[in-house]
Design a protein around this motif. Structure first.
Motif, PDB file in Angstrom:
ATOM      1  N   GLU A  63       2.835 -11.396  -8.775  1.00 57.82           N
ATOM      2  CA  GLU A  63       1.483 -10.882  -8.941  1.00 57.82           C
ATOM      3  C   GLU A  63       0.851 -10.567  -7.589  1.00 57.82           C
ATOM      4  O   GLU A  63       1.279 -11.055  -6.547  1.00 57.82           O
ATOM      5  CB  GLU A  63       0.631 -11.918  -9.675  1.00 57.82           C
ATOM      6  N   LYS A  64      -0.168  -9.736  -7.632  1.00 63.16           N
ATOM      7  CA  LYS A  64      -0.949  -9.444  -6.430  1.00 63.16           C
ATOM      8  C   LYS A  64      -1.985 -10.541  -6.229  1.00 63.16           C
ATOM      9  O   LYS A  64      -2.659 -10.950  -7.171  1.00 63.16           O
ATOM     10  CB  LYS A  64      -1.636  -8.087  -6.545  1.00 63.16           C
ATOM     11  N   ASP A  88       1.232  -9.019  -1.668  1.00 60.03           N
ATOM     12  CA  ASP A  88       2.188  -8.676  -2.714  1.00 60.03           C
ATOM     13  C   ASP A  88       3.555  -8.645  -2.034  1.00 60.03           C
ATOM     14  O   ASP A  88       3.664  -8.891  -0.820  1.00 60.03           O
ATOM     15  CB  ASP A  88       1.822  -7.353  -3.385  1.00 60.03           C
ATOM     16  N   ASP A 202      -9.579   1.484  -3.767  1.00 62.59           N
ATOM     17  CA  ASP A 202      -8.848   0.244  -3.997  1.00 62.59           C
ATOM     18  C   ASP A 202      -7.394   0.489  -4.396  1.00 62.59           C
ATOM     19  O   ASP A 202      -7.118   1.252  -5.338  1.00 62.59           O
ATOM     20  CB  ASP A 202      -9.551  -0.558  -5.088  1.00 62.59           C
ATOM     21  N   GLY A 204      -5.347  -1.618  -5.787  1.00 59.53           N
ATOM     22  CA  GLY A 204      -5.061  -2.194  -7.094  1.00 59.53           C
ATOM     23  C   GLY A 204      -5.344  -1.220  -8.220  1.00 59.53           C
ATOM     24  O   GLY A 204      -4.565  -1.131  -9.182  1.00 59.53           O
ATOM     25  N   ILE A 205      -6.442  -0.483  -8.106  1.00 53.28           N
ATOM     26  CA  ILE A 205      -6.806   0.496  -9.142  1.00 53.28           C
ATOM     27  C   ILE A 205      -5.933   1.737  -9.031  1.00 53.28           C
ATOM     28  O   ILE A 205      -5.422   2.255 -10.032  1.00 53.28           O
ATOM     29  CB  ILE A 205      -8.296   0.864  -9.028  1.00 53.28           C
ATOM     30  N   THR A 207      -2.932   2.163  -7.844  1.00 51.01           N
ATOM     31  CA  THR A 207      -1.503   1.970  -8.150  1.00 51.01           C
ATOM     32  C   THR A 207      -1.278   1.227  -9.460  1.00 51.01           C
ATOM     33  O   THR A 207      -0.178   0.744  -9.719  1.00 51.01           O
ATOM     34  CB  THR A 207      -0.814   1.212  -7.008  1.00 51.01           C
ATOM     35  N   SER A 208      -2.308   1.136 -10.297  1.00 54.76           N
ATOM     36  CA  SER A 208      -2.194   0.373 -11.544  1.00 54.76           C
ATOM     37  C   SER A 208      -1.338   1.069 -12.589  1.00 54.76           C
ATOM     38  O   SER A 208      -0.906   0.450 -13.557  1.00 54.76           O
ATOM     39  CB  SER A 208      -3.588   0.119 -12.119  1.00 54.76           C
ATOM     40  N   ASN A 210      -2.535   3.400 -14.429  1.00 55.81           N
ATOM     41  CA  ASN A 210      -3.490   3.863 -15.434  1.00 55.81           C
ATOM     42  C   ASN A 210      -3.811   5.330 -15.180  1.00 55.81           C
ATOM     43  O   ASN A 210      -4.447   5.672 -14.183  1.00 55.81           O
ATOM     44  CB  ASN A 210      -4.756   3.012 -15.375  1.00 55.81           C
ATOM     45  N   ASP A 505       5.409  -3.866 -10.529  1.00 57.57           N
ATOM     46  CA  ASP A 505       4.657  -4.429 -11.638  1.00 57.57           C
ATOM     47  C   ASP A 505       5.477  -4.395 -12.926  1.00 57.57           C
ATOM     48  O   ASP A 505       5.043  -4.901 -13.949  1.00 57.57           O
ATOM     49  CB  ASP A 505       3.360  -3.631 -11.856  1.00 57.57           C
TER      50      ASP A 505
END
Length: 638
Positions: A63-64, A88, A202, A204-205, A207-208, A210, A505
């Motif tokens: 996890e990050k 990470d 960010d 995290g957003i 590279t999510s 989504n 992930d």
């Protein structure tokens, strides 16, 4: 894991303290303090890696973790620049790589730089560089990365130009700074375009995975490509500048003008891999959203790797051979990322790139520090001034040989395992890509053993390096210890279950040796080494004959295929003469002249009317009376 903040704070404090005291402390005191601080940071990084990989695995992936984060500048409700720490698998790996190589360079420099003017300043710059690289790899958002990205550029400029009284060093520092700043302009534009449509910086957003994050880019195109493709391509150009990808590679060979330990630091594990790390950080975006850009990265990396390998085969300065070797190996890493998928077996290239980044950092630092030991003993960078040094420098000889075997891809050294994974991923992508990279691997084995035999075997050039007056000798302990340490790591790093640690992930990437690819690559490398042995182990006429037979290619490669000359022609003959010079003339003779005209006119008018403010009452009365008469006349007659 809030203690990880010390990993950033300590090198910054070291830079400030050593920079302020400068010559007030004895050189050894400053060097020792800088080295101790790096030792503490290295220990903290190792502890961070142990804690992270032992405690933060969930469902077979890591996890990050964000142990620290604070909002620095708030633009909108969603768009803001944070300063924080992101842990990470790849950022933790980079912590280990950067601190290990930096620590070894600090130890090595205690002896290598002894007696140099500006010793304290040198260690201050080393601390600044380490701080900048560490801040870059643990950034939580792309703008924080960009801030530290620019700090890396500044600190590398200071280190490359350390010998500021030497014209060539100053020119090399300016060249590196200008070329990388040019690339960074594209990087900044890419960041602004990406953040405009995604409404976030960010990682995290972004590279999510989504797709809704990039929904605003749907249907938005420019010159036939989506705006997201343009943004990611521009970001890659920034990485290409730092990692010296074609055609932005011209700064790296000249950066050899800096101290040799600086070459090890910049060209092994830190600055030049920043571009690879950038692509790896954005890999989900490249692979899922813009695969066409990712494939373009693969082709750029392959061409760069081949281009640099051919040039390395004919260079005579040992540091420049290693510089072009670095460019070629960075190309390998870019190719591995470019041909990779994301998850399961398709992710082999991603894992292989990170694995090769790790192994290459160790054996390339070893090669540069070994070259520094040779230069320290011979007082020359040229291979013609070397030869037969193995009996004078046994530790340097054996450690350098280990590094050469590793980069050539000979088992059981680390380079064999990481390079085999890259070749396997290339063959899965395309047989042509696999064959190309295998050929480049053969060239690598050839030019590295050409270098090795010219230094440690061959004819002993006594007159050139002065054996009669000064017999070359092994380096002192402070220089020998990093060689032995890095050689040991090079011997065992290949057996690390790297695929277990470098995860996405989605899944783990398992290391699996392809027997056919591994056998073929080892055989080809062995043949290349055999050819180099025949040509260079003893004095031979073969190299001269080949140079004469292929005189055109040899001359072009020796001059780096005239890319530098092309840049000079474009900048000096075209841009400076046809653009900058007319603009300068227009600025001086039109813009400046217009402003000067306004000033001169104002001054002339003021001189003419200054009499109205003479202070003489009689004159004021005369003017008042005259004005009254004129007004009265106008009233009467009009």
């Amino acid at each position: 894991m809030s203690y990880t903040l010390l990993i950033l704070v300590l090198p910054l404090l070291s830079f400030i303290v050593l920079g302020l005291v400068d010559s007030k402390w004895k050189p050894k005191v400053a060097g020792t303090i800088g080295t101790i601080v790096l030792g503490i940071i290295t220990a903290l990084s190792y502890f961070t890696a142990w804690e992270y990989f032992s405690m933060h695995q969930v469902a077979s992936v890591y996890e990050k973790v964000i142990p620290f984060n604070t909002v620095w500048i708030q633009f909108t409700e969603f768009l803001h620049i944070d300063l924080g720490i992101l842990l990470d698998p790849i950022s933790v790996m980079m912590l280990v790589v950067i601190t290990t190589v930096s620590f070894m360079v600090n130890i090595y420099s205690l002896s290598y730089m002894d007696g140099e003017k500006g010793f304290q300043r040198y260690y201050a710059f080393l601390s600044l560089f380490t701080f900048s690289m560490l801040g870059l790899v643990i950034a939580t958002n792309i703008f924080q990365m960009y801030i530290f990205w620019e700090l890396v550029g500044v600190s590398s400029y200071l280190l490359i130009g350390f010998y500021y009284t030497k014209a060539s060093a100053v020119a090399a520092a300016k060249k590196a700074f200008i070329v990388t700043r040019f690339a960074d302009l594209f990087f900044l534009i890419g960041i602004l375009v990406l953040s405009f449509y995604s409404k976030t910086f960010d990682f995290g957003i972004l590279t999510s995975g989504n797709a809704s994050v990039f929904a605003a880019t749907t249907g938005v195109t420019f010159m036939g490509f989506s705006v997201l493709s343009w943004a990611m391509a521009l970001i890659f150009i920034g990485g290409a500048g730092k990692s010296a990808m074609f055609p932005l590679q011209i700064w790296l060979p000249d950066a050899m003008e800096g101290p040799t330990p600086v070459s090890a630091l910049i060209h092994a594990a830190t600055m030049v891999v920043a571009g690879v790390f950038l692509v790896a950080r954005f890999f989900p975006v490249y692979e899922i959203q813009t695969p066409e850009v990712l494939h373009g990265i693969a082709y750029v990396g392959a061409f760069t790797s081949l281009f640099a390998a051919v040039i390395a085969c004919v260079q005579t300065d040992i540091k420049r051979v290693l510089a072009f070797s670095t460019i070629s190996q960075i190309g390998f890493m870019m190719v591995a990322l470019g041909v990779s998928g994301y998850g399961s077996h398709e992710g082999l290239g991603y894992m292989a790139s990170m694995f090769h980044l790790f192994t290459h950092a160790m054996f390339k630092a070893l090669l540069f520090l070994g070259a520094g030991s040779v230069i320290h003993a011979v007082h020359s960078n040229e291979m013609k001034d070397m030869g037969g040094l193995r009996k004078y420098m046994p530790i340097t000889n054996w450690t350098f040989l280990i590094a050469c075997l590793a980069i050539a891809g000979i088992p059981p050294f680390s380079g064999f395992f990481s390079k085999d994974e890259i070749l396997s991923s290339c063959y899965e992508f395309s047989p042509y890509m696999g064959a190309t990279m295998t050929f480049i691997a053969a060239l690598t084995a050839f030019y590295m053993f050409r270098l090795y035999f010219n230094i440690f075997w061959g004819k002993e050039h006594k007159a050139e390096h002065g054996h009669e007056h000064h017999t070359p000798h092994e380096s002192p302990f402070a220089m020998a210890f990093p060689l032995v340490f890095l050689a040991t790591v090079t011997c065992v790093a290949g057996f690390i279950p790297f695929g277990h640690f470098v995860t996405s992930d989605r899944a783990n990437y398992d290391i699996h040796l392809d027997p056919l690819v591994a056998t073929m690559s080892v055989v080809i490398a062995a043949v290349a080494i055999l050819v180099a042995t025949i040509m260079y182990r003893k004095e031979s006429k073969i190299p001269g004959t080949l140079a004469t037979t292929f005189a055109g290619l040899h001359k072009a490669a020796s001059h780096r295929f005239y890319i530098d000359e092309v840049y000079l022609f474009i900048t000096k003959k075209i841009i400076f003469n046809n653009v900058s010079r007319p603009l300068a003339w227009f600025d001086r003779h039109v813009i400046d002249a217009t402003m000067d005209g306004f000033a001169n006119t104002t001054q002339w008018v003021s001189l003419k009317i200054k009499g109205f403010q003479s202070g003489q009452v009689q004159q004021y009365a005369y003017v008042f009376l005259l004005g009254t008469l004129i007004i009265a006349a106008l009233v009467i007659f009009i």
